[in-house]
Design a protein around this motif. Structure first.
Motif, PDB file in Angstrom:
ATOM      1  N   PRO A  42       1.027   1.613  -5.798  1.00 27.56           N
ATOM      2  CA  PRO A  42       1.553   1.399  -7.340  1.00 27.56           C
ATOM      3  C   PRO A  42       0.636   1.816  -8.229  1.00 27.56           C
ATOM      4  CG  PRO A  42       2.180  -0.608  -6.362  1.00 27.56           C
ATOM      5  CD  PRO A  42       1.413  -0.032  -5.211  1.00 27.56           C
ATOM      6  N   PHE A  43       1.097   2.487  -9.298  1.00 24.44           N
ATOM      7  CA  PHE A  43       0.060   2.915 -10.304  1.00 24.44           C
ATOM      8  C   PHE A  43      -1.164   2.001 -10.780  1.00 24.44           C
ATOM      9  CE2 PHE A  43       3.202   6.812 -11.306  1.00 24.44           C
ATOM     10  CZ  PHE A  43       3.037   7.263 -10.236  1.00 24.44           C
ATOM     11  N   ILE A  44      -0.428   0.641 -10.853  1.00 20.64           N
ATOM     12  CA  ILE A  44      -1.104  -0.391 -11.495  1.00 20.64           C
ATOM     13  C   ILE A  44      -2.192  -0.873 -10.575  1.00 20.64           C
ATOM     14  CG2 ILE A  44       0.916  -0.953 -13.016  1.00 20.64           C
ATOM     15  CD1 ILE A  44       1.563  -3.155 -10.946  1.00 20.64           C
ATOM     16  N   GLY A 103       0.866  -1.262   0.026  1.00 17.91           N
ATOM     17  CA  GLY A 103       0.015   0.118   0.119  1.00 17.91           C
ATOM     18  C   GLY A 103       0.899   1.400   0.047  1.00 17.91           C
ATOM     19  N   THR A 104       2.162   1.551   0.102  1.00 20.46           N
ATOM     20  CA  THR A 104       2.899   2.475  -0.013  1.00 20.46           C
ATOM     21  C   THR A 104       3.914   2.455  -1.098  1.00 20.46           C
ATOM     22  OG1 THR A 104       4.868   1.168   1.382  1.00 20.46           O
ATOM     23  CG2 THR A 104       2.965   2.430   2.764  1.00 20.46           C
ATOM     24  N   ALA A 105       3.796   1.403  -2.050  1.00 20.32           N
ATOM     25  CA  ALA A 105       4.838   1.322  -2.952  1.00 20.32           C
ATOM     26  C   ALA A 105       6.336   1.417  -2.578  1.00 20.32           C
ATOM     27  CB  ALA A 105       4.337   2.519  -4.122  1.00 20.32           C
ATOM     28  N   GLY A 106       6.526   0.433  -1.620  1.00 30.41           N
ATOM     29  CA  GLY A 106       7.921   0.478  -0.927  1.00 30.41           C
ATOM     30  C   GLY A 106       7.967   2.058  -0.434  1.00 30.41           C
ATOM     31  N   LEU A 107       9.044   3.052  -0.379  1.00 33.69           N
ATOM     32  CA  LEU A 107       9.085   4.225  -0.113  1.00 33.69           C
ATOM     33  C   LEU A 107       8.652   4.939  -1.230  1.00 33.69           C
ATOM     34  CD1 LEU A 107      12.433   3.889   1.937  1.00 33.69           C
ATOM     35  CD2 LEU A 107      10.103   4.093   2.866  1.00 33.69           C
ATOM     36  N   TRP A 108       7.413   4.917  -1.645  1.00 34.17           N
ATOM     37  CA  TRP A 108       6.733   5.912  -2.587  1.00 34.17           C
ATOM     38  C   TRP A 108       7.368   5.541  -3.987  1.00 34.17           C
ATOM     39  CZ3 TRP A 108       3.821   9.317   0.641  1.00 34.17           C
ATOM     40  CH2 TRP A 108       4.323   9.479   2.007  1.00 34.17           C
ATOM     41  N   HIS A 109       8.007   4.490  -4.108  1.00 33.45           N
ATOM     42  CA  HIS A 109       8.717   4.585  -5.292  1.00 33.45           C
ATOM     43  C   HIS A 109       8.093   3.411  -6.683  1.00 33.45           C
ATOM     44  CE1 HIS A 109      11.203   1.748  -3.061  1.00 33.45           C
ATOM     45  NE2 HIS A 109      10.758   0.859  -3.931  1.00 33.45           N
ATOM     46  N   ALA A 110       7.389   2.496  -5.927  1.00 36.78           N
ATOM     47  CA  ALA A 110       7.254   1.125  -6.941  1.00 36.78           C
ATOM     48  C   ALA A 110       5.980   1.548  -7.730  1.00 36.78           C
ATOM     49  CB  ALA A 110       7.016   0.031  -6.220  1.00 36.78           C
ATOM     50  N   ASN A 111       6.333   2.499  -8.646  1.00 39.40           N
ATOM     51  CA  ASN A 111       5.081   3.076  -9.311  1.00 39.40           C
ATOM     52  C   ASN A 111       4.503   2.045 -10.469  1.00 39.40           C
ATOM     53  OD1 ASN A 111       5.281   5.208  -7.789  1.00 39.40           O
ATOM     54  ND2 ASN A 111       6.311   6.533  -9.154  1.00 39.40           N
ATOM     55  N   VAL A 112       5.226   1.429 -10.970  1.00 46.57           N
ATOM     56  CA  VAL A 112       4.698   0.197 -12.137  1.00 46.57           C
ATOM     57  C   VAL A 112       4.818  -1.126 -11.443  1.00 46.57           C
ATOM     58  CG1 VAL A 112       5.565   1.514 -14.046  1.00 46.57           C
ATOM     59  CG2 VAL A 112       7.234  -0.115 -13.172  1.00 46.57           C
ATOM     60  N   GLY A 113       4.816  -1.363 -10.063  1.00 46.71           N
ATOM     61  CA  GLY A 113       4.732  -2.489  -9.129  1.00 46.71           C
ATOM     62  C   GLY A 113       6.075  -3.002  -9.268  1.00 46.71           C
ATOM     63  N   HIS A 114       5.930  -4.320  -8.836  1.00 44.75           N
ATOM     64  CA  HIS A 114       7.068  -5.202  -8.389  1.00 44.75           C
ATOM     65  C   HIS A 114       7.333  -6.357  -9.614  1.00 44.75           C
ATOM     66  CE1 HIS A 114       7.567  -3.326  -4.617  1.00 44.75           C
ATOM     67  NE2 HIS A 114       6.333  -3.558  -4.527  1.00 44.75           N
ATOM     68  N   GLY A 115       8.543  -6.873  -9.955  1.00 43.86           N
ATOM     69  CA  GLY A 115       8.838  -7.951 -11.033  1.00 43.86           C
ATOM     70  C   GLY A 115       8.557  -7.608 -12.238  1.00 43.86           C
ATOM     71  N   ASN A 116       8.627  -6.321 -12.765  1.00 47.05           N
ATOM     72  CA  ASN A 116       8.398  -5.865 -14.174  1.00 47.05           C
ATOM     73  C   ASN A 116       9.609  -6.674 -15.201  1.00 47.05           C
ATOM     74  OD1 ASN A 116       8.688  -4.317 -16.679  1.00 47.05           O
ATOM     75  ND2 ASN A 116       6.671  -3.439 -15.803  1.00 47.05           N
ATOM     76  N   THR A 125      14.230  18.784  -8.020  1.00 48.26           N
ATOM     77  CA  THR A 125      14.835  17.567  -7.548  1.00 48.26           C
ATOM     78  C   THR A 125      14.008  16.420  -7.660  1.00 48.26           C
ATOM     79  OG1 THR A 125      14.425  17.477  -5.374  1.00 48.26           O
ATOM     80  CG2 THR A 125      16.364  18.736  -5.742  1.00 48.26           C
ATOM     81  N   PHE A 126      14.841  15.190  -8.381  1.00 50.03           N
ATOM     82  CA  PHE A 126      13.933  14.032  -8.486  1.00 50.03           C
ATOM     83  C   PHE A 126      14.762  12.778  -8.413  1.00 50.03           C
ATOM     84  CE2 PHE A 126      16.112  14.928 -12.155  1.00 50.03           C
ATOM     85  CZ  PHE A 126      17.006  13.801 -12.824  1.00 50.03           C
ATOM     86  N   ALA A 127      13.935  11.714  -8.002  1.00 46.83           N
ATOM     87  CA  ALA A 127      14.426  10.189  -7.812  1.00 46.83           C
ATOM     88  C   ALA A 127      13.437   9.291  -7.873  1.00 46.83           C
ATOM     89  CB  ALA A 127      15.126  10.455  -6.542  1.00 46.83           C
ATOM     90  N   LYS A 128      13.306   8.449  -6.863  1.00 48.68           N
ATOM     91  CA  LYS A 128      12.488   7.332  -6.838  1.00 48.68           C
ATOM     92  C   LYS A 128      11.658   6.892  -7.955  1.00 48.68           C
ATOM     93  CE  LYS A 128      11.506   8.825  -2.043  1.00 48.68           C
ATOM     94  NZ  LYS A 128      12.107   7.312  -1.539  1.00 48.68           N
ATOM     95  N   GLY A 129      10.745   7.679  -8.402  1.00 49.32           N
ATOM     96  CA  GLY A 129       9.825   7.371  -9.585  1.00 49.32           C
ATOM     97  C   GLY A 129      10.440   7.392 -11.090  1.00 49.32           C
ATOM     98  N   VAL A 130      11.748   7.839 -11.208  1.00 46.26           N
ATOM     99  CA  VAL A 130      12.282   8.024 -12.541  1.00 46.26           C
ATOM    100  C   VAL A 130      12.497   6.688 -12.891  1.00 46.26           C
ATOM    101  CG1 VAL A 130      14.774   8.396 -11.637  1.00 46.26           C
ATOM    102  CG2 VAL A 130      13.922   9.096 -13.752  1.00 46.26           C
ATOM    103  N   THR A 131      12.832   5.557 -11.811  1.00 43.70           N
ATOM    104  CA  THR A 131      13.015   4.263 -12.575  1.00 43.70           C
ATOM    105  C   THR A 131      11.984   3.258 -11.662  1.00 43.70           C
ATOM    106  OG1 THR A 131      14.544   3.700 -10.645  1.00 43.70           O
ATOM    107  CG2 THR A 131      15.745   4.893 -12.606  1.00 43.70           C
ATOM    108  N   SER A 132      11.161   3.945 -11.044  1.00 44.26           N
ATOM    109  CA  SER A 132      10.047   3.008 -10.307  1.00 44.26           C
ATOM    110  C   SER A 132      10.716   2.266  -9.084  1.00 44.26           C
ATOM    111  CB  SER A 132       9.386   2.034 -11.200  1.00 44.26           C
ATOM    112  OG  SER A 132       7.964   1.865 -10.647  1.00 44.26           O
ATOM    113  N   GLY A 133      12.144   2.722  -8.835  1.00 40.79           N
ATOM    114  CA  GLY A 133      12.914   1.963  -7.884  1.00 40.79           C
ATOM    115  C   GLY A 133      13.525   0.969  -8.235  1.00 40.79           C
ATOM    116  N   TYR A 134      13.643   0.561  -9.625  1.00 41.78           N
ATOM    117  CA  TYR A 134      14.365  -0.575 -10.356  1.00 41.78           C
ATOM    118  C   TYR A 134      15.906  -0.367 -10.349  1.00 41.78           C
ATOM    119  CZ  TYR A 134      10.293  -3.376 -11.327  1.00 41.78           C
ATOM    120  OH  TYR A 134       9.267  -4.133 -10.998  1.00 41.78           O
TER     121      TYR A 134
END
Length: 434
Positions: free
Chosen positions: A409-411, A59-72, A274-283
């Motif tokens: 996550p966005f998904i 429910g938190t997308a990790g630390l706000w970052h796993a926007n496309v979910g896990h295991g992509n 400044t940006f981070a996290k969502g730029v790679t979805s944490g991957y």
């Protein structure tokens, strides 16, 4: 789902804490978490699987970052293929690598800042350090040597490097280092009162202030959307007093607001983002700064007297991280995930309003984009409610202000989002004896 017969482990004994694993957990009160850690070993979509056999909704997308979910698999394949070609090469001086260059062009294209230059590094804390240093470097180069102070807001979180620690608006992140601020020239302003911000500027003196750093929506501080007119007011104050405006989009950047950036959502024109996290979805660990032309142009003049801005780290522009980011941005666009977040925003708000309406233990709900916070009555503990959620199969996170974080996550499907909010309600009711 049930909480019947739920018992939570207490704090560990001194002996068990001393015998805990070698890895020092981050942001942890060690006696409390030792022996209770959940070891995640697999992820798929919006779900995580732990070593002890639990299936948990993230429910938190990790630390706000796993926007496309896990295991992509596409992102994993992008990293694999890039590593076979070139794991990385630095971008110092004459050298660069093709993926870092391509990512820079793509980010400049997406940036709300026209004609932005892109500084790449390894994460959000790195980005904050670079942005604050560039703000001070800018004014020194301009011959306005007194402009050194960096302002930030109450309850702000900007990472935990030296500058992030110094400008933190969460006091517990700044305490214990033998000085009021690791970097001395910092000050906090009100998180919602523009008049107080103006008073602080007048008290310190605009001639002494280099920049103001702000999140558009405060994350770790309790999911605090801006008060109406606040962001517009601080932008005006900065503009009228020659104070650079640095927008921290480490959480909100790349779709979390239903727009690519919160700057677009709120109509802001910052000097740096400044940006981070969502730029790679944490991957892959990657962050950076988008810089406006009036800041970068003096460092690009065709002259031997042109100054150098001394930024850069070994993994700045890391080729594999850049390849992952490029593929991730492609997925966001192809799968229309940012417009999907815009749809989910109203769903989240409706579900949170319904939760507040049926639970007296909920004192306030807050949301913006796909960011939500559930603030609990002081008789309950957000930390304990989040522990209870784990037993129900869901991950929330306690934040400042006795608030539960919601940022899936966005998904996420509408049904998953609704079930998650209902689980929060069930955990609250169980704790409050309803």
């Amino acid at each position: 789902m049930t909480l019947n017969n739920l018992t939570l482990p207490g704090s560990s004994t001194s002996a068990s804490v001393l015998e805990s694993p070698a890895l020092w957990p981050a942001q942890a009160h060690l006696p409390t978490v030792s022996g209770r850690q959940l070891v995640v070993e697999r992820g798929a979509g919006s779900w995580l699987y732990t070593q002890d056999g639990r299936k948990l909704f993230d429910g938190t997308a990790g630390l706000w970052h796993a926007n496309v979910g896990h295991g992509n698999t596409e992102l994993a394949q992008a990293a694999y293929e890039q590593m076979l070609q070139l794991e990385t090469y630095h971008i110092f001086a004459r050298y660069s690598n093709d993926k870092a260059l391509a990512l820079g062009e793509k980010l400049a294209e997406l940036s709300p800042i026209d004609r932005a230059k892109i500084i790449l590094n390894s994460g959000g804390s790195d980005a904050i350090d670079v942005a604050c240093k560039l703000a001070r470097r800018h004014w020194q180069r301009e011959g306005r040597d007194s402009k050194k102070v960096i302002l930030s807001r109450e309850f702000a979180y900007h990472g935990l490097h030296a500058y992030g620690t110094s400008i933190a608006g969460l006091e517990f992140n700044r305490e214990g280092y033998g000085t009021e601020s690791l970097v001395p020239e910092t000050a906090r302003v009100s998180f919602n009162d523009p008049a107080q911000v103006e008073q602080m500027v007048n008290r310190i003196g605009a001639e002494n202030i280099a920049a103001l750093v702000t999140e558009a929506v405060q994350g770790t501080g309790g999911v605090n959307p801006p008060a109406p007119g606040y962001l517009e007011a601080i932008a005006r104050i900065c503009r009228e007093n020659d104070i650079l405006l640095i927008l921290d989009e480490v959480i909100t950047g790349f779709g979390r607001m239903g727009t690519m950036f919160a700057a677009e959502y709120y109509g802001m024109e910052p000097d740096m983002i400044t940006f981070a996290k969502g730029v790679t979805s944490g991957y892959a660990p990657l962050g950076g700064v988008m810089v406006a032309p009036h800041l970068w142009e003096p460092f690009y003049l065709d002259s031997r007297d042109t100054p150098i801005f001394r930024h850069g780290a070994t993994y700045a522009g890391h080729a594999t991280a850049s390849a992952v980011a490029l593929k991730h941005l492609e997925i966001l666009e192809r799968d229309q995930l940012v417009p999907r977040v815009a749809q989910l925003e109203s769903t989240l708000r409706t579900e949170l309003d319904a939760l507040a309406g049926r639970s007296e233990a909920v004192t306030e709900v807050r949301s913006a984009g796909l960011l939500g916070g559930v603030c609990l009555h002081e008789s309950l503990s957000a930390e304990q409610v989040c522990d209870d959620l784990v037993e129900l199969g869901f991950i929330g996170r306690p934040l400042r202000g006795n608030t539960i974080q919601i940022s899936p996550p966005f998904i996420v499907t509408d049904g998953e989002l609704s079930t998650f909010i209902n689980a929060i309600g069930e955990a609250i009711n169980a704790r409050s004896g309803k």
